[in-house]
Scaffold this active site. Sequence first.
Site, PDB file in Angstrom:
ATOM      1  N   LYS A  95      -2.519   1.925   9.234  1.00  9.98           N
ATOM      2  CA  LYS A  95      -2.792   0.884   8.239  1.00  9.98           C
ATOM      3  C   LYS A  95      -1.546   0.049   7.982  1.00  9.98           C
ATOM      4  O   LYS A  95      -0.431   0.584   7.996  1.00  9.98           O
ATOM      5  CB  LYS A  95      -3.240   1.516   6.917  1.00  9.98           C
ATOM      6  N   HIS A 110     -17.483   5.066  -0.376  1.00 11.00           N
ATOM      7  CA  HIS A 110     -16.427   4.215  -0.934  1.00 11.00           C
ATOM      8  C   HIS A 110     -16.734   4.081  -2.421  1.00 11.00           C
ATOM      9  O   HIS A 110     -17.764   3.510  -2.790  1.00 11.00           O
ATOM     10  CB  HIS A 110     -16.494   2.857  -0.232  1.00 11.00           C
ATOM     11  N   LYS A 118     -18.447  -6.055   1.440  1.00 11.78           N
ATOM     12  CA  LYS A 118     -19.436  -5.274   0.696  1.00 11.78           C
ATOM     13  C   LYS A 118     -20.752  -6.030   0.637  1.00 11.78           C
ATOM     14  O   LYS A 118     -20.764  -7.254   0.522  1.00 11.78           O
ATOM     15  CB  LYS A 118     -18.915  -5.001  -0.715  1.00 11.78           C
ATOM     16  N   GLU A 167      -2.636   7.681   8.147  1.00 13.12           N
ATOM     17  CA  GLU A 167      -3.414   8.599   7.301  1.00 13.12           C
ATOM     18  C   GLU A 167      -4.416   9.346   8.175  1.00 13.12           C
ATOM     19  O   GLU A 167      -4.896   8.798   9.176  1.00 13.12           O
ATOM     20  CB  GLU A 167      -4.205   7.816   6.255  1.00 13.12           C
ATOM     21  N   LYS A 191       0.825  -1.233   0.000  1.00 14.52           N
ATOM     22  CA  LYS A 191       0.000   0.000   0.000  1.00 14.52           C
ATOM     23  C   LYS A 191       0.844   1.262   0.000  1.00 14.52           C
ATOM     24  O   LYS A 191       0.456   2.280  -0.585  1.00 14.52           O
ATOM     25  CB  LYS A 191      -0.943  -0.011   1.219  1.00 14.52           C
ATOM     26  N   GLU A 221      -9.458   2.045  -5.800  1.00 13.94           N
ATOM     27  CA  GLU A 221     -10.400   2.358  -4.728  1.00 13.94           C
ATOM     28  C   GLU A 221     -10.140   3.753  -4.157  1.00 13.94           C
ATOM     29  O   GLU A 221      -8.995   4.122  -3.915  1.00 13.94           O
ATOM     30  CB  GLU A 221     -10.189   1.344  -3.597  1.00 13.94           C
ATOM     31  N   ARG A 224      -7.201  -7.359  -9.461  1.00 18.70           N
ATOM     32  CA  ARG A 224      -7.923  -8.596  -9.815  1.00 18.70           C
ATOM     33  C   ARG A 224      -9.295  -8.227 -10.334  1.00 18.70           C
ATOM     34  O   ARG A 224      -9.719  -7.067 -10.215  1.00 18.70           O
ATOM     35  CB  ARG A 224      -8.069  -9.464  -8.554  1.00 18.70           C
TER      36      ARG A 224
HETATM   37  C1  MV4 Z   1      -9.943   4.893   4.941  1.00 17.47           C
HETATM   38  C2  MV4 Z   1     -11.187   5.392   5.416  1.00 17.47           C
HETATM   39  C3  MV4 Z   1     -11.209   6.670   5.966  1.00 17.47           C
HETATM   40  N1  MV4 Z   1     -10.067   7.406   6.032  1.00 17.47           N
HETATM   41  N2  MV4 Z   1      -8.847   5.657   4.995  1.00 17.47           N
HETATM   42  C4  MV4 Z   1      -9.571   0.851   4.115  1.00 17.47           C
HETATM   43  C5  MV4 Z   1      -9.777  -0.457   3.413  1.00 17.47           C
HETATM   44  C6  MV4 Z   1     -10.457   0.003   2.188  1.00 17.47           C
HETATM   45  N3  MV4 Z   1     -11.112  -1.039   1.459  1.00 17.47           N
HETATM   46  C7  MV4 Z   1     -11.414   1.026   2.711  1.00 17.47           C
HETATM   47  N4  MV4 Z   1     -10.749   1.612   3.795  1.00 17.47           N
HETATM   48  C8  MV4 Z   1     -10.928   2.863   4.311  1.00 17.47           C
HETATM   49  N5  MV4 Z   1      -9.852   3.648   4.399  1.00 17.47           N
HETATM   50  C9  MV4 Z   1      -8.906   6.892   5.539  1.00 17.47           C
HETATM   51  N6  MV4 Z   1      -7.793   7.634   5.601  1.00 17.47           N
HETATM   52  C10 MV4 Z   1     -12.330   4.562   5.320  1.00 17.47           C
HETATM   53  C11 MV4 Z   1     -12.192   3.308   4.745  1.00 17.47           C
HETATM   54  C12 MV4 Z   1     -13.388   2.475   4.661  1.00 17.47           C
HETATM   55  C13 MV4 Z   1     -13.884   1.889   5.805  1.00 17.47           C
HETATM   56  C14 MV4 Z   1     -13.241   2.098   7.016  1.00 17.47           C
HETATM   57  C15 MV4 Z   1     -13.779   1.519   8.140  1.00 17.47           C
HETATM   58  C16 MV4 Z   1     -14.939   0.741   8.068  1.00 17.47           C
HETATM   59  C17 MV4 Z   1     -15.533   0.512   6.870  1.00 17.47           C
HETATM   60  C18 MV4 Z   1     -15.028   1.084   5.720  1.00 17.47           C
HETATM   61  C19 MV4 Z   1     -15.645   0.874   4.476  1.00 17.47           C
HETATM   62  C20 MV4 Z   1     -15.136   1.476   3.355  1.00 17.47           C
HETATM   63  C21 MV4 Z   1     -13.992   2.295   3.447  1.00 17.47           C
END
Ligand code: MV4
Length: 445
Positions: free
Chosen positions: A158, A208, A237, A200, A116, A275, A292
């Site tokens: 992360k 998302h 999801k 971050e 990442k 993403e 993928r």
């Molecule tokens: C984030 C975020 C908010 N702030 N990063 C990390 C895994 C990826 N698939 C989505 N992620 C996120 N990264 C920052 N700086 C919010 C998400 C996030 C998320 C975080 C917690 C719980 C559910 C989530 C669902 C989609 C995105």
Amino acid sequence: MFQRILIANRGEIALRIIRACREMGIETVAVFSEADRGAHYLSLADQAICIGSAPASESYLKIERIISAAEVGNVQAIHPGYGFLAENAHFAEVCRSCNIEFIGPPHEAMQKLGDKVSAKAIAREAKVNLVPGSDGLVESEAEALAVADRIGYPVLIKATAGGGGKGMRVARNDINLKAGLKQAAQEAEKAFKNSGVYIEKYVEAPRHVEVQLLGDQHGNMLHLWERDCTLQRRHQKLVEESPAPTLPLAVREDICKAAVRLAKTANYWNAGTCEFIVDKNHQFYFIEVNARIQVEHPVTELVTGIDLIKSQIRVAAGEPLDIKQRNIAATGCAIELRINAEDPDNGFRPSPGKITKLRIPGGPGIRFDSHVHEGYVIGPNYDSMIGKLIVHRANRAEAFATMKRALDEFVLEGIKTTIPLAKKIFRHSAFIEGDVDTTFIERTF
Ligand code: MV4
């Protein structure tokens, strides 16, 4: 073009790939574990080879067994699907060293984007917007505290080898941060044999949004518009839709162009997803690349009319893309609902068992991608997704009406499923108005 392809996967995605191959006149070799012996989709393959016992570690994850089956099956290419070995750069390299085409990205790009922190460095080079945070891995507690002071709490810790939310921690103050750093590093070392972590700014309650990419081996890189995947539960999801309901066209175009810039900078080809998270002001931030094909690819196939699996196979065979970006329009609205064998009234615990009655909905605008049938036994060995119910209609209101009709027609007895929860979701005003964020499911149900 390939004569025979091995599908190194199971269930609905294996069936999806077999169907694409049959339409292309390509023979298929399926592999299965003892737990999947007798599944109906295997009979649609030209050959089916048992590669081990039920646990994925004894079958679908065993590289040497997949390769042996590929030799026995005399195939020219392997499609990994999603999950299992799909993003395993070593597997992609082993395929190449055995002169078997890996139907996916080059392993170099998979490697670079799988980490990442290096993915973010590529994003920076491609002038793709990033969340404020550490410049790479944080090597000490002092450095982490200094970064948090600069960007302000709350922050997210992360794992650089993580993804999909694995190994992620929120810290709302110094104390949390110190504890969180240790836990995240330990968890990452244990899960990924790589304790590297980065920090971050935590974007609260984001949407998302991800961009479908498709590139060939001749430098052409296309986007196939975006998908909104905000409705999730514990990073699983539940609902995905296109177009993203809250984004103005100008923002959609910017986010898709950013994804193409990133993929080109990474020398990526084949299908992939970029993403992003999007805040309330429609500001988007790059998060990670999924190198993928994804579960939710049908949403994009329906709004663009492009068969992503066939495109993957053609690109892997070295064919140039025969579509131009200006001719890729997103038409109508597609919504996908994942149906899982889980009990939403009991903490979503898995609900394995035999499907005693199955009546699949149909009619205008309905697609159901699944390998299950009446009498099929859902085992405890693999993830709980039974299939995907996807609707495609002229607009979101029509798509909602069709989804509700499909859910009312759906009969699936013998196990608990997330269908009753889905009925509540599609009746909920916040979701209908597109006024939800990634915490909606946990907060509301
Ligand atoms: C984030 C975020 C908010 N702030 N990063 C990390 C895994 C990826 N698939 C989505 N992620 C996120 N990264 C920052 N700086 C919010 C998400 C996030 C998320 C975080 C917690 C719980 C559910 C989530 C669902 C989609 C995105």
